[in-house]
Design an enzyme around this catalytic site. Sequence first.
Site, PDB file in Angstrom:
ATOM      1  N   TYR A 127       0.888  -1.164   0.000  1.00  0.00           N
ATOM      2  CA  TYR A 127       0.000   0.000   0.000  1.00  0.00           C
ATOM      3  C   TYR A 127       0.927   1.214   0.000  1.00  0.00           C
ATOM      4  O   TYR A 127       1.589   1.490   1.008  1.00  0.00           O
ATOM      5  CB  TYR A 127      -0.855  -0.064   1.262  1.00  0.00           C
ATOM      6  CG  TYR A 127      -1.760   1.078   1.562  1.00  0.00           C
ATOM      7  CD1 TYR A 127      -3.040   1.124   1.031  1.00  0.00           C
ATOM      8  CD2 TYR A 127      -1.378   2.091   2.446  1.00  0.00           C
ATOM      9  CE1 TYR A 127      -3.912   2.161   1.350  1.00  0.00           C
ATOM     10  CE2 TYR A 127      -2.239   3.127   2.765  1.00  0.00           C
ATOM     11  CZ  TYR A 127      -3.507   3.156   2.222  1.00  0.00           C
ATOM     12  OH  TYR A 127      -4.364   4.169   2.545  1.00  0.00           O
ATOM     13  N   THR A 130       2.230   6.889   1.681  1.00  0.00           N
ATOM     14  CA  THR A 130       3.083   7.863   2.368  1.00  0.00           C
ATOM     15  C   THR A 130       4.254   8.314   1.491  1.00  0.00           C
ATOM     16  O   THR A 130       4.827   7.530   0.728  1.00  0.00           O
ATOM     17  CB  THR A 130       3.627   7.241   3.672  1.00  0.00           C
ATOM     18  OG1 THR A 130       2.513   6.793   4.443  1.00  0.00           O
ATOM     19  CG2 THR A 130       4.431   8.231   4.481  1.00  0.00           C
ATOM     20  N   ARG A 248      -8.224   0.225  10.310  1.00  0.00           N
ATOM     21  CA  ARG A 248      -7.728   0.636  11.633  1.00  0.00           C
ATOM     22  C   ARG A 248      -8.146  -0.371  12.695  1.00  0.00           C
ATOM     23  O   ARG A 248      -7.462  -0.530  13.708  1.00  0.00           O
ATOM     24  CB  ARG A 248      -8.213   2.049  11.957  1.00  0.00           C
ATOM     25  CG  ARG A 248      -7.444   3.069  11.146  1.00  0.00           C
ATOM     26  CD  ARG A 248      -7.873   4.487  11.386  1.00  0.00           C
ATOM     27  NE  ARG A 248      -6.966   5.383  10.672  1.00  0.00           N
ATOM     28  CZ  ARG A 248      -7.233   6.627  10.346  1.00  0.00           C
ATOM     29  NH1 ARG A 248      -8.403   7.158  10.674  1.00  0.00           N
ATOM     30  NH2 ARG A 248      -6.356   7.367   9.711  1.00  0.00           N
ATOM     31  N   THR A 321     -14.887   7.064  12.690  1.00  0.00           N
ATOM     32  CA  THR A 321     -14.557   7.559  14.028  1.00  0.00           C
ATOM     33  C   THR A 321     -14.424   6.402  14.998  1.00  0.00           C
ATOM     34  O   THR A 321     -13.500   6.381  15.831  1.00  0.00           O
ATOM     35  CB  THR A 321     -15.641   8.540  14.510  1.00  0.00           C
ATOM     36  OG1 THR A 321     -15.784   9.550  13.518  1.00  0.00           O
ATOM     37  CG2 THR A 321     -15.269   9.173  15.835  1.00  0.00           C
ATOM     38  N   GLN A 343       8.891  -3.992  32.814  1.00  0.00           N
ATOM     39  CA  GLN A 343       9.057  -3.657  34.231  1.00  0.00           C
ATOM     40  C   GLN A 343       8.739  -4.883  35.103  1.00  0.00           C
ATOM     41  O   GLN A 343       9.432  -5.149  36.090  1.00  0.00           O
ATOM     42  CB  GLN A 343       8.110  -2.497  34.585  1.00  0.00           C
ATOM     43  CG  GLN A 343       8.330  -1.893  35.956  1.00  0.00           C
ATOM     44  CD  GLN A 343       9.585  -1.056  36.027  1.00  0.00           C
ATOM     45  OE1 GLN A 343      10.219  -0.765  35.006  1.00  0.00           O
ATOM     46  NE2 GLN A 343       9.982  -0.685  37.234  1.00  0.00           N
ATOM     47  N   GLY A 346      11.511  -7.154  35.485  1.00  0.00           N
ATOM     48  CA  GLY A 346      12.726  -6.569  36.061  1.00  0.00           C
ATOM     49  C   GLY A 346      13.865  -6.592  35.060  1.00  0.00           C
ATOM     50  O   GLY A 346      13.664  -6.336  33.865  1.00  0.00           O
ATOM     51  N   GLU A 370      -1.000   3.599   9.918  1.00  0.00           N
ATOM     52  CA  GLU A 370      -2.451   3.689   9.701  1.00  0.00           C
ATOM     53  C   GLU A 370      -3.065   4.863  10.485  1.00  0.00           C
ATOM     54  O   GLU A 370      -4.229   4.811  10.897  1.00  0.00           O
ATOM     55  CB  GLU A 370      -3.168   2.381  10.086  1.00  0.00           C
ATOM     56  CG  GLU A 370      -3.296   1.394   8.949  1.00  0.00           C
ATOM     57  CD  GLU A 370      -4.014   1.962   7.728  1.00  0.00           C
ATOM     58  OE1 GLU A 370      -3.293   2.354   6.795  1.00  0.00           O
ATOM     59  OE2 GLU A 370      -5.239   2.022   7.715  1.00  0.00           O
ATOM     60  N   THR A 372      -1.490   8.169  13.169  1.00  0.00           N
ATOM     61  CA  THR A 372      -0.891   8.238  14.512  1.00  0.00           C
ATOM     62  C   THR A 372      -1.974   8.430  15.578  1.00  0.00           C
ATOM     63  O   THR A 372      -3.102   8.842  15.278  1.00  0.00           O
ATOM     64  CB  THR A 372       0.086   9.426  14.610  1.00  0.00           C
ATOM     65  OG1 THR A 372      -0.683  10.640  14.471  1.00  0.00           O
ATOM     66  CG2 THR A 372       1.163   9.382  13.548  1.00  0.00           C
TER      67      THR A 372
HETATM   68  C1  FAD Z   1       7.339   0.653   9.896  1.00  0.00           C
HETATM   69  C2  FAD Z   1       6.395   1.505   9.098  1.00  0.00           C
HETATM   70  C3  FAD Z   1       5.561   0.925   8.166  1.00  0.00           C
HETATM   71  C4  FAD Z   1       4.713   1.720   7.388  1.00  0.00           C
HETATM   72  N1  FAD Z   1       3.960   1.153   6.393  1.00  0.00           N
HETATM   73  C5  FAD Z   1       3.294   1.954   5.521  1.00  0.00           C
HETATM   74  C6  FAD Z   1       2.690   1.413   4.350  1.00  0.00           C
HETATM   75  O1  FAD Z   1       2.682   0.199   4.131  1.00  0.00           O
HETATM   76  N2  FAD Z   1       2.100   2.255   3.469  1.00  0.00           N
HETATM   77  C7  FAD Z   1       2.071   3.608   3.665  1.00  0.00           C
HETATM   78  O2  FAD Z   1       1.535   4.322   2.836  1.00  0.00           O
HETATM   79  N3  FAD Z   1       2.629   4.158   4.785  1.00  0.00           N
HETATM   80  C8  FAD Z   1       3.248   3.362   5.704  1.00  0.00           C
HETATM   81  N4  FAD Z   1       3.859   3.907   6.800  1.00  0.00           N
HETATM   82  C9  FAD Z   1       3.776   5.355   7.011  1.00  0.00           C
HETATM   83  C10 FAD Z   1       2.908   5.724   8.203  1.00  0.00           C
HETATM   84  O3  FAD Z   1       1.552   5.520   7.914  1.00  0.00           O
HETATM   85  C11 FAD Z   1       3.250   7.190   8.555  1.00  0.00           C
HETATM   86  O4  FAD Z   1       4.557   7.157   9.117  1.00  0.00           O
HETATM   87  C12 FAD Z   1       2.277   7.802   9.526  1.00  0.00           C
HETATM   88  O5  FAD Z   1       1.025   7.987   8.921  1.00  0.00           O
HETATM   89  C13 FAD Z   1       2.773   9.153  10.056  1.00  0.00           C
HETATM   90  O6  FAD Z   1       3.220   9.957   9.032  1.00  0.00           O
HETATM   91  P1  FAD Z   1       4.677  10.653   9.134  1.00  0.00           P
HETATM   92  O7  FAD Z   1       5.649   9.581   9.456  1.00  0.00           O
HETATM   93  O8  FAD Z   1       4.895  11.444   7.921  1.00  0.00           O
HETATM   94  O9  FAD Z   1       4.580  11.591  10.402  1.00  0.00           O
HETATM   95  P2  FAD Z   1       3.973  13.062  10.465  1.00  0.00           P
HETATM   96  O10 FAD Z   1       2.652  13.106   9.784  1.00  0.00           O
HETATM   97  O11 FAD Z   1       4.990  14.041  10.054  1.00  0.00           O
HETATM   98  O12 FAD Z   1       3.748  13.191  12.023  1.00  0.00           O
HETATM   99  C14 FAD Z   1       4.814  13.435  12.948  1.00  0.00           C
HETATM  100  C15 FAD Z   1       4.202  13.724  14.311  1.00  0.00           C
HETATM  101  O13 FAD Z   1       3.370  14.883  14.216  1.00  0.00           O
HETATM  102  C16 FAD Z   1       2.043  14.597  14.616  1.00  0.00           C
HETATM  103  N5  FAD Z   1       1.132  15.328  13.738  1.00  0.00           N
HETATM  104  C17 FAD Z   1       0.969  15.171  12.403  1.00  0.00           C
HETATM  105  N6  FAD Z   1       0.036  16.018  11.931  1.00  0.00           N
HETATM  106  C18 FAD Z   1      -0.392  16.745  12.984  1.00  0.00           C
HETATM  107  C19 FAD Z   1      -1.353  17.776  13.137  1.00  0.00           C
HETATM  108  N7  FAD Z   1      -2.070  18.217  12.110  1.00  0.00           N
HETATM  109  N8  FAD Z   1      -1.527  18.288  14.372  1.00  0.00           N
HETATM  110  C20 FAD Z   1      -0.828  17.833  15.414  1.00  0.00           C
HETATM  111  N9  FAD Z   1       0.084  16.863  15.341  1.00  0.00           N
HETATM  112  C21 FAD Z   1       0.302  16.301  14.128  1.00  0.00           C
HETATM  113  C22 FAD Z   1       1.913  13.095  14.452  1.00  0.00           C
HETATM  114  O14 FAD Z   1       0.920  12.568  15.327  1.00  0.00           O
HETATM  115  C23 FAD Z   1       3.298  12.613  14.821  1.00  0.00           C
HETATM  116  O15 FAD Z   1       3.421  12.516  16.222  1.00  0.00           O
HETATM  117  C24 FAD Z   1       4.672   3.118   7.604  1.00  0.00           C
HETATM  118  C25 FAD Z   1       5.495   3.686   8.580  1.00  0.00           C
HETATM  119  C26 FAD Z   1       6.356   2.901   9.308  1.00  0.00           C
HETATM  120  C27 FAD Z   1       7.266   3.562  10.308  1.00  0.00           C
END
Ligand code: FAD
Length: 554
Positions: A127, A130, A248, A321, A343, A346, A370, A372
């Site tokens: 998929y 990102t 989700r 939601t 924890q 230990g 999917e 954060t």
């Molecule tokens: C191991 C792994 C596997 C993955 N597999 C897939 C995959 O198969 N296909 C795919 O498409 N993607 C995949 N992803 C991507 C994943 O879905 C994204 O990493 C995730 O959606 C977060 O996007 P980002 O990393 O760009 O973080 P960001 O969007 O930059 O977020 C960084 C931080 O900012 C916070 N944040 C973001 N927007 C806001 C806002 N508007 N207000 C306040 N806080 C905010 C977030 O909660 C987070 O804490 C994968 C990621 C990992 C690490």
Amino acid sequence: MASKGLDRETLEAALGSLTEFAGRYLPDAKLLQLDRDDEFPEEIVRRMCGEELGVQMFFVDEEYGGMGGGSFDLYRICERMGGIDVGVATGVLATFLGSEPIRVGGTPDQRALWLGKIASEGILFAYAATEPQAGSDLAALRTVAERVEEGGELKGYRITGNKQWISNGGVADAYCVLANAPGGATWFVVEKGQEGLAPGKHEDKHGIRASNTSPVAFDNVFVTPDRLVGLVEGQGLVQAQAVFGYTRLMVAAFGLGAGWAALDRAIEYSTTRIQGGTPLSEKQGYTHKLIVPHAARLEASRAYIEMCGTRLDTESDRLNTEGAIAKFLATEAGNWAADAAIQALGGYGYTKEYMVEKIKRDVRITTIYEGTSEIMEMTISRDRWQWHLKTRGAHYHDQAKALEALAAKSPRCGADIAALTMHALAEVLERARVQRLTRHQHILFRLGELIAYAECAQRFAEKAARIVEGGVDPRSPGRFNAEATCALSRVFAREAARKVAIEGIGHVVSAGGAEDAAALEASAGLSAVLRAQAGGVADMDRVADALYGRQTKG
Ligand SMILES: Cc1cc2nc3c(=O)[nH]c(=O)nc-3n(C[C@H](O)[C@H](O)[C@H](O)COP(=O)(O)OP(=O)(O)OC[C@H]3O[C@@H](n4cnc5c(N)ncnc54)[C@H](O)[C@@H]3O)c2cc1C
């Protein structure tokens, strides 16, 4: 109403086969080796998705050659896979995620082709949504799909851009890739080996090291028009949204499975570890901090997941939601439980050999991919805020009244405490409205957390009442009897009530002012919430007894 899904025997047989398969090919020593060597067990995942185990069959509808598992079944399967290894489970789930846009938005021919290939050939999907600059905000995507036309006739598209963090990115047989076509964001199917498609180096990750995650570059990759999912440009973001309620829920189930896998190790360890002359399992200071509240949160999340699964299988609702609430609660609970398990063991917990350290690193991803946890909080809060406004503040008071009626019929299920939580929530939301506090993003997000806890306490009390009456879905695992489930529900409801009333008032005061404290103390029922804490320790004793198979005293 007709319900989609498997019968209990078929589901139990599938879960049994999964456990047997893992016992044979993925024992702890193998999982530790994969983690240490940062290795994706491609052959094992292909066997899981091939003739030997056929786990993918449950994700595919019968009309396309699968077995047509419903959401409830898939939650149980994902929970079991998450309990085995979240990395391996991710390798399987990526196929499911990658084909979801086709399932919801594809033409009948596209569904027959791609879902059929998954069912009959066990092909692996990825998929690819990102990008380096587009994570939580997918609308910022930069990958483009340019039309290729000859003499005014559409011959195909050329896709160019960079995808990042793609599960199965380096091993997939097919990719569902989101790109900006002239008509807007659109999903395309690209097959392995196509010219211009270049998976990058496998990422060196904190956890789920047994999953393959890599960037994928698209350099003028040509696809014919039939590879455009649904054959209409611009539907990509709508299709991505449409699958969230469902996908989700599966990640929520990973959090549940991994959380329980860690907690069960801690429970077992504590029965044999003697400190101060007796096993740790007999010490309240240990169990009531490191075991019991985590069991309550995980089982509360399960109740919420089951509610979503049942509704998805019987209604056409998308439940975005609710999917967000399920994911937020179950993955945070799983992550927290795994941390507590370290924890609880230990020094041993801090070493690799005992697995909980690995599970903790693995389950961590579930609060990130999917969507954060913070994006979940925003989704929950924005949606339920509208409900609050539309009903002029009555929505959660109405839920409280229904819970009071349930408590009258089923006094031990925790519905009375959940009702207090709902009343408190309604008042906190109303004060936030009056003071216009959701202009602070922090308050908006914190309200999302409170809403999730309150709604979960409600669903757990309802499930506990059903278990008392003997009316729970037979596919739900029967680990806890009615008495233990009621005690778990009450433990969780008390936590939810404290959170909503005490933290909720605190949030409002922090953004509003001291006068909000005076206004809310009475209206949010703070003293009733505090009085409802009575009996909390006895209920935790009951839960501990259930977890350790002991007779409850008194
Ligand atoms: C191991 C792994 C596997 C993955 N597999 C897939 C995959 O198969 N296909 C795919 O498409 N993607 C995949 N992803 C991507 C994943 O879905 C994204 O990493 C995730 O959606 C977060 O996007 P980002 O990393 O760009 O973080 P960001 O969007 O930059 O977020 C960084 C931080 O900012 C916070 N944040 C973001 N927007 C806001 C806002 N508007 N207000 C306040 N806080 C905010 C977030 O909660 C987070 O804490 C994968 C990621 C990992 C690490």
